[in-house]
Motif scaffolding. Structure first.
Motif, short mmCIF file in Angstrom:
data_model
loop_
_atom_site.label_atom_id
_atom_site.label_comp_id
_atom_site.label_asym_id
_atom_site.label_seq_id
_atom_site.Cartn_x
_atom_site.Cartn_y
_atom_site.Cartn_z
N ALA A 98 -4.26 -0.87 -33.31
CA ALA A 98 -3.10 -0.99 -34.29
C ALA A 98 -2.78 0.32 -34.85
O ALA A 98 -1.33 0.56 -34.95
N ALA A 99 -3.63 1.28 -35.09
CA ALA A 99 -3.23 2.50 -35.60
C ALA A 99 -2.26 3.27 -34.67
O ALA A 99 -1.14 3.90 -34.88
N VAL A 100 -2.46 3.20 -33.44
CA VAL A 100 -1.77 3.93 -32.28
C VAL A 100 -0.47 2.95 -32.18
O VAL A 100 0.41 3.91 -31.77
N GLY A 143 -12.33 8.68 -25.20
CA GLY A 143 -10.87 8.71 -25.13
C GLY A 143 -10.38 8.11 -26.28
O GLY A 143 -9.48 8.46 -26.87
N TYR A 144 -10.60 6.77 -26.34
CA TYR A 144 -10.15 5.75 -27.43
C TYR A 144 -10.48 6.51 -28.80
O TYR A 144 -9.48 6.51 -29.76
N MET A 145 -11.51 6.99 -29.08
CA MET A 145 -11.79 7.63 -30.20
C MET A 145 -10.99 8.94 -30.55
O MET A 145 -10.58 9.10 -31.60
N PHE A 146 -10.82 9.65 -29.34
CA PHE A 146 -9.90 10.78 -29.69
C PHE A 146 -8.38 10.38 -29.89
O PHE A 146 -7.60 10.80 -30.69
N ALA A 147 -8.10 9.31 -29.16
CA ALA A 147 -6.76 8.81 -29.43
C ALA A 147 -6.47 8.53 -31.22
O ALA A 147 -5.59 8.70 -31.63
N VAL A 179 -3.79 -10.82 -31.20
CA VAL A 179 -3.92 -11.93 -30.21
C VAL A 179 -3.58 -11.39 -28.92
O VAL A 179 -4.42 -11.66 -27.66
N LEU A 180 -2.61 -10.24 -28.86
CA LEU A 180 -2.43 -9.80 -27.47
C LEU A 180 -3.65 -9.11 -26.98
O LEU A 180 -3.92 -9.19 -25.68
N SER A 181 -4.40 -8.39 -27.67
CA SER A 181 -5.67 -7.67 -27.13
C SER A 181 -6.67 -8.73 -26.91
O SER A 181 -7.35 -8.38 -25.83
N VAL A 182 -6.58 -9.81 -27.70
CA VAL A 182 -7.63 -10.84 -27.32
C VAL A 182 -7.33 -11.43 -25.82
O VAL A 182 -8.01 -11.61 -24.83
N VAL A 183 -5.96 -11.70 -25.62
CA VAL A 183 -5.38 -12.22 -24.39
C VAL A 183 -5.86 -11.35 -23.20
O VAL A 183 -6.20 -11.66 -22.11
N TRP A 202 0.05 3.28 -27.09
CA TRP A 202 -0.53 1.98 -27.32
C TRP A 202 -0.69 1.13 -25.92
O TRP A 202 -1.72 0.46 -25.72
N ALA A 203 0.61 1.15 -25.13
CA ALA A 203 0.50 0.39 -23.88
C ALA A 203 -0.34 0.82 -22.90
O ALA A 203 -1.12 -0.09 -22.45
N LEU A 204 -0.63 2.09 -22.86
CA LEU A 204 -1.35 2.82 -22.05
C LEU A 204 -3.09 2.17 -22.52
O LEU A 204 -3.95 1.85 -21.68
N LEU A 205 -3.46 2.21 -23.61
CA LEU A 205 -4.65 2.01 -24.44
C LEU A 205 -4.91 0.38 -23.90
O LEU A 205 -6.10 0.09 -23.65
N LEU A 206 -3.79 -0.40 -24.07
CA LEU A 206 -4.02 -1.85 -23.70
C LEU A 206 -4.36 -2.07 -22.38
O LEU A 206 -5.15 -2.82 -21.98
N LEU A 207 -3.78 -1.19 -21.49
CA LEU A 207 -4.01 -1.23 -19.99
C LEU A 207 -5.55 -0.91 -19.89
O LEU A 207 -6.48 -1.56 -19.23
#
Lengths: 622, 484
Positions: free
Chosen positions: A397-399, A311-315, A503-507, A407-412
């Protein structure tokens, strides 16, 4: 003389040898299969070197029929994208072949297994090499067939046979659309070879382009297990684990991503199609990750993880970040193959145990497997420095620059990924042992033939990200390499926004792993409490959002009822009536003509004489 | 009176035929030795002769030669036909070793006759003169008449032989009349000189009647409707290995000669013979396929199937140009591999079960002899024309040639017929794979030669189906000398 033809020819030869002489070869089947794929990898390196500086070339692999202007031939098209895919398919393929020599060692169908596996590598390589949509379609189906054969490899187990059938049928749904899309493309453009098609898509009306692109994407959804056609992949885990690693994680399931990236000119012609691709990807990424949170079977955790990562790849390709999507495809091939092979090693070492609830404490007994699988897991979770971190960060970053909601959903999704990965590693390796005394006694590390591929894949997981994926102002090295295929479309790098995102994604990753730590490490694990639905949400996730049950009630049952009715009323009466009537008419005619054949020489001679008269009368009358 | 000048004897172009005939003489001599020699040795000599002829043929490829004042024309066209003929004959010899072991002691004369007839076929394909054509035809046919009745104690064989002989003589007389009339019209029997003399006189009645009678004679040899009626009876009655030779070698030779005569000597009459053969082709394939549906005897079924295949090949003759005859040559190659293979399986099964020729005898063959069943299945699928086997490609080239020459409807009839044919071929496959065997069949193990023959035929149909292009190119190149 181009050596491209060797890449598919070697695995094909290996497959044929093991199919026809399997009984003779028997336990030595790997001496045929492993070198075949390893040499195909070397040939791929040669082809890769030719496109190292960009550019592309074609090579005629096989000409079947030539008649006048008509020519049926198979042309290989090699550009940097093809090169990358070839290296992944044959490289990871060779490692998994090697691993299989250890994993499948005692299996009765040893030669058959390697024949299928070689056949798969052949088909997948051809899918990647294809220079037109028709050949792509043929081998798209061929990899599906190999997948079916290998899922149902242990065909005496009802579950395996059932899973094979399910994979095949669900894929048919997608392939139906894929086939329609190709036909439409042919009527609209009048050609199917890539250069002509991609040159002439600019002349297509946007609605036409949208229609074709969406139909093609339907095929991608089936093959790459995206919503709503994802249901077959978790069941496909009934196949041998190396098969899951090669086909259902590293290569075949990424064919959909490859196809969309390859056809990006077509998808870009229609904004709608790209948006659909992106949203389906995002939805699948989150959906599958939530299911992965609660699975108890180690292979099912990885299966849902695969669906989610696809799914990430398709996004990524959906928002136009093709290079980022393909880069994630590559890193994912490394760490997910590693995870599956690690899981296989665990299954091998514990005598067939797949349930996380009955594992634990393996870190002391299986040191190599623990280390390498942990590296793979951290790569999947996206721990900084490892491959998955760079590739996922690139996608996020691209999304982010394309659509904040996505982006928010992918972060979840990233949070869920980190959690279920941590949960899996803790439950399997680091928490206290939960197996019976006797079972624990038999736990052993796998033989070197299996651990060597683990080490190599772990190494790749560590270095690929840093070496190829480190962001810079001019895009990643990987994106620059593919610049001839895809226009560089990268999120602006540097600056405070990019830094904050990282930083956010590391957190988020840290939070996911920490939560898993608190739930499964800091307190003793109670196996009877895991996998029991306690809340409605938990039950919902455990049943994979009830999608299978929904399909069963809404599609399978009504369809069965309808076809039952049609078979009785329509088919027997009308269709069979016509067909049998025609058949009876011909057979009746045949019987009548047969009576002319009396057996008497006089009659035969008279017939001939009549023929002579007719011949001469005809010729003289002209 | 001027002394009769002895024409130079050109051994080169004759070499392939001489090798075959020499081997035939050797076989006869071996048979005459006071101490009987093993039949394997005789078969080996025969096989060696055919392989030698095959090699000699291949060695001459691209080096056309003429001998005896253009009476023999060993151009690439004849060489291509020779390859088909030698291959078919060699396959028959290999299969005969098993087959004769059960059926009779007459091995010496059997192999000699096979070789004589093969020599006749090769001459027929290379005949540049109507007289040589006639002699070659007789050499081939007389040997085949005897071969068909070789098993004297079997009533069916004798009947087949007798019918074949009487009707064959009947047909040959027409052919001979045709030759005489054409000689009367043009003053020559040489094909090239006939073409020159006949130019612009397409409607000369003598010539037209001669053409018609020639077509009758050839029609009998290739068993096209309405001169086909001998075929089922003879195919059924003759020893199966001989049937294989009649169905492949003699048909290939006669078609090659027919094409050579029509395309070189009678090219001026093309509008006439093309229309006539159009009708003959359409009727031949339809009758062959439709009647085959009603057959339960496998040899008879294959007889009608071979009639239908002649109909397909006539499509290529009608299409003309360079594509048509080229497609026929290629089809002959695929057809020889396929049909010889199918009859090969039949001979093996027959050997094991005395008389396994009814479709019912093949019920459950897949259970008892999976390899044989798979082989026969593949041969039958190739006859249906399923890709990627040879039969499909052969049909493809034929139909493509017809479409490009403007004979769309003939191609359509051909395609419809192919669909019709699937029924009776697949019925055999159904019997082999989906029916329970009746009773316990004997165990059969083909000898090395028999197994090798089947393996060659199998490899042939797969190879020709998967990489047909080089062979089709050769066939096209072989036709070129005729069209000059």
């Amino acid at each position: 003389m181009s050596t491209v033809w060797l890449i598919p020819a070697l695995p094909l030869a290996g497959a044929l040898l093991n199919i026809f002489f399997g009984k003779l070869i028997g336990r030595r089947a790997h001496w045929v299969a492993v070198p075949a794929v390893a040499c195909a990898f070397l040939a791929s390196c040669v082809a890769f070197a030719r496109v190292w500086h960009g550019g592309s070339f074609t090579s005629s692999l096989f000409t079947w029929i030539v008649a006048g202007d008509f020519e049926a031939s198979v042309i290989a098209y090699v550009d940097p994208l093809t090169g990358v895919m070839l290296l992944v398919v044959t490289g990871v393929g060779a490692l998994i072949h090697l691993y299989s020599a250890g994993y499948m060692h005692d299996d009765a169908g040893y030669a058959r297994y390697f024949a299928y596996l070689n056949l798969f590598v052949f088909s997948m390589v051809m899918l990647v090499l294809a220079g037109d949509f028709l050949v792509l379609y043929v081998f798209w189906e061929a990899v599906g067939l190999c997948s079916y054969l290998l899922i149902g490899f242990w065909y005496t187990r009802p579950a395996a046979a059932q899973a094979g059938k399910k994979a095949f049928i669900v894929n048919r749904v997608g392939d139906f659309g894929f086939g329609l899309g190709i036909m439409w493309l042919w009527t609209a453009v009048g050609a199917l070879d890539y250069p002509t098609v991609f040159k002439s898509v600019a002349t297509l009306a946007p609605p036409t382009a949208t229609g074709i692109a969406l139909l093609l994407f339907m095929g991608a959804c089936g093959k790459s297990a995206q919503l709503p056609l994802h249901t077959w992949l978790p069941d496909a885990m009934e196949g041998p684990t190396p098969v899951s690693a090669l086909i259902h994680a590293a290569t075949m399931v990424t064919a959909g991503v490859y196809m969309v990236a390859r056809s990006h000119a077509l998808f870009e012609r229609s904004g709608t199609a790209l948006e659909v691709v992106a949203w389906v990807g995002v939805a699948t990424a989150v959906f599958a990750a939530t299911i992965g949170l609660v699975q108890t079977d180690i292979k099912r955790v990885l299966a849902y993880s695969t669906v989610s990562q696809l799914g990430y790849m398709f996004a990524a390709v959906g928002v136009g970040a093709y290079a980022a999507g393909i880069f994630h495809l590559v890193t994912h091939a490394f760490f997910k193959a590693l995870l599956f092979l690690g899981a296989g090693s665990v299954i091998h070492g514990t005598g067939g145990e797949q349930d996380l609830r009955r594992m634990g404490g393996l870190s002391s007994r299986m040191v190599t497997t623990t280390i390498t699988t942990t590296v793979g897991g951290l790569g999947l979770a996206g721990v900084p420095g490892l491959a998955g971190f760079f590739s996922k960060d690139e996608i996020l970053a691209a999304v982010y620059h394309a659509n904040r909601a996505m982006w928010a959903l992918l972060l979840l999704g990233a949070f869920c990924t980190a959690f279920y990965t941590g949960r899996m590693l803790f439950l399997a390796f680091y928490s206290g042992p939960r197996m019976s005394k006797e079972a624990a006694h038999h736990v052993h590390e796998s033989p070197p033939v299996m651990t060597l591929p683990l080490w190599i894949l772990a190494l790749l997981t560590v270095v690929t990200g840093v070496a190829l994926g480190a962001p810079s102002d001019a895009g990643t090295r990987f994106a620059r390499f593919l610049a001839g295929v895809f226009p560089i479309h990268e999120a602006p790098h540097g600056g405070s926004v990019a830094f904050m995102l990282m930083v956010l994604s590391v957190v988020v990753v840290a939070a996911g792993i920490t939560l898993a730590w608190f739930m499964y490490m800091s307190t003793p694990v109670r196996p009877e409490a895991i996998g029991r639905p306690r809340t409605l949400v938990h039950a919902f996730l455990l049943n994979a959002w009830y999608v299978d049950r929904l399909y069963d009630a809404a599609i399978v049952r009504p369809l069965l009822a309808l076809s039952g009715y049609l078979a009785r009323a329509f088919d027997l009466g009308l269709i069979d009536g016509i067909v049998n009537g025609l058949g009876r008419a011909v057979v009746g005619w045949a019987a009548a003509l047969r009576r002319v054949q009396t057996g008497y020489v006089v009659n035969y001679a008279l017939t001939m004489l009549a023929g002579v008269v007719l011949f001469l009368a005809f010729l003289l009358s002209r | 009176m001027t002394p009769l000048a002895m024409p130079p004897v050109a051994i080169g172009p004759l070499a392939p035929v001489l090798i075959v005939l020499g081997a035939a003489g050797l076989v006869l001599l071996l048979d005459l030795l006071p101490r009987p020699v093993g039949r394997e040795l005789i078969a080996t000599v025969a096989l060696a002769g055919l392989v030698g002829a095959l090699l000699a043929t291949l060695a001459r490829w691209g080096k056309p030669g003429r001998a005896f004042q253009d009476m023999l024309v060993l151009d690439d066209f004849a060489l291509f036909a020779n390859v088909v003929i030698c291959y078919a004959a060699a396959l028959v010899v290999m299969l005969s070793i098993d087959y004769l072991g059960r059926n009779g002691p007459e091995t010496g004369e059997y192999y000699a006759l096979v070789l004589f007839s093969t020599g006749g076929m090769m001459l027929l394909a290379a005949a540049g003169d109507l007289i040589v054509l006639f002699l070659a035809l007789e050499l081939m046919s007389l040997s085949l008449y005897v071969l068909a009745g070789l098993f004297k104690r079997e009533l069916a064989a004798s009947e087949a032989s007798m019918k074949y002989f009487i009707l064959g003589a009947f047909a040959t007389s027409f052919l001979l009349y045709g030759i005489a009339l054409i000689y009367g019209a043009t003053g020559t029997t040489n094909l090239d000189r006939i073409a020159a003399a006949a130019a612009g006189r397409a409607h000369d009645p003598l010539l037209v009647i001669g053409l018609g009678l020639l077509l009758v004679g050839f029609g009998f040899k290739i068993s096209s409707v309405p001169f086909h009626m001998w075929a089922p009876d003879v195919y059924q009655g003759a020893p199966t290995s001989v049937t294989a030779l009649i169905a492949t070698g003699s048909k290939a030779a006669a078609l090659a000669a027919l094409i050579r005569v029509l395309v070189t000597a009678l090219r001026g009459s093309q509008p006439d013979w093309a229309v006539l053969l159009w009708v003959v082709a359409a009727i031949t394939m339809t009758v062959g396929n439709v009647v085959a549906i009603a057959q339960s005897n496998l040899k008879r079924l294959l007889a009608y199937s071979s009639i239908a295949h002649v109909g397909y090949m006539l499509i290529g003759v009608v299409a003309g140009g360079s594509a048509g005859p080229g497609a026929v040559l290629f089809y002959l190659l695929t057809y020889a591999f396929t049909t010889a293979g199918a009859f090969g399986v039949l001979t093996l099964c027959e050997r094991a079960q005395a008389e396994a020729v009814e479709v019912g005898d093949y019920a459950g063959l897949a259970r008892r002899h999976p390899v044989l069943a798979a082989a026969l299945g593949l041969f039958l699928l190739s006859l249906v024309g399923i890709p990627p086997l040879a039969g499909f490609v052969g049909k493809f080239y034929l139909f493509a040639a017809a479409v490009r020459a403007g004979y769309l409807w003939l191609a359509v009839i051909g395609v419809v017929n192919s669909a019709l044919a699937a029924y009776y071929y697949l019925r055999v496959v159904v019997f082999m794979y989906m029916r329970e065997p009746e009773g316990a069949g004997a165990r059969l193990v083909p000898s090395f030669a028999g197994g090798l023959a089947l393996a060659i035929a199998l490899i042939g149909i797969v190879l020709l189906g998967v990489i047909p292009a080089p062979f089709a190119d050769l066939a096209q190149a072989a036709v070129a000398p005729l069209l000059r």
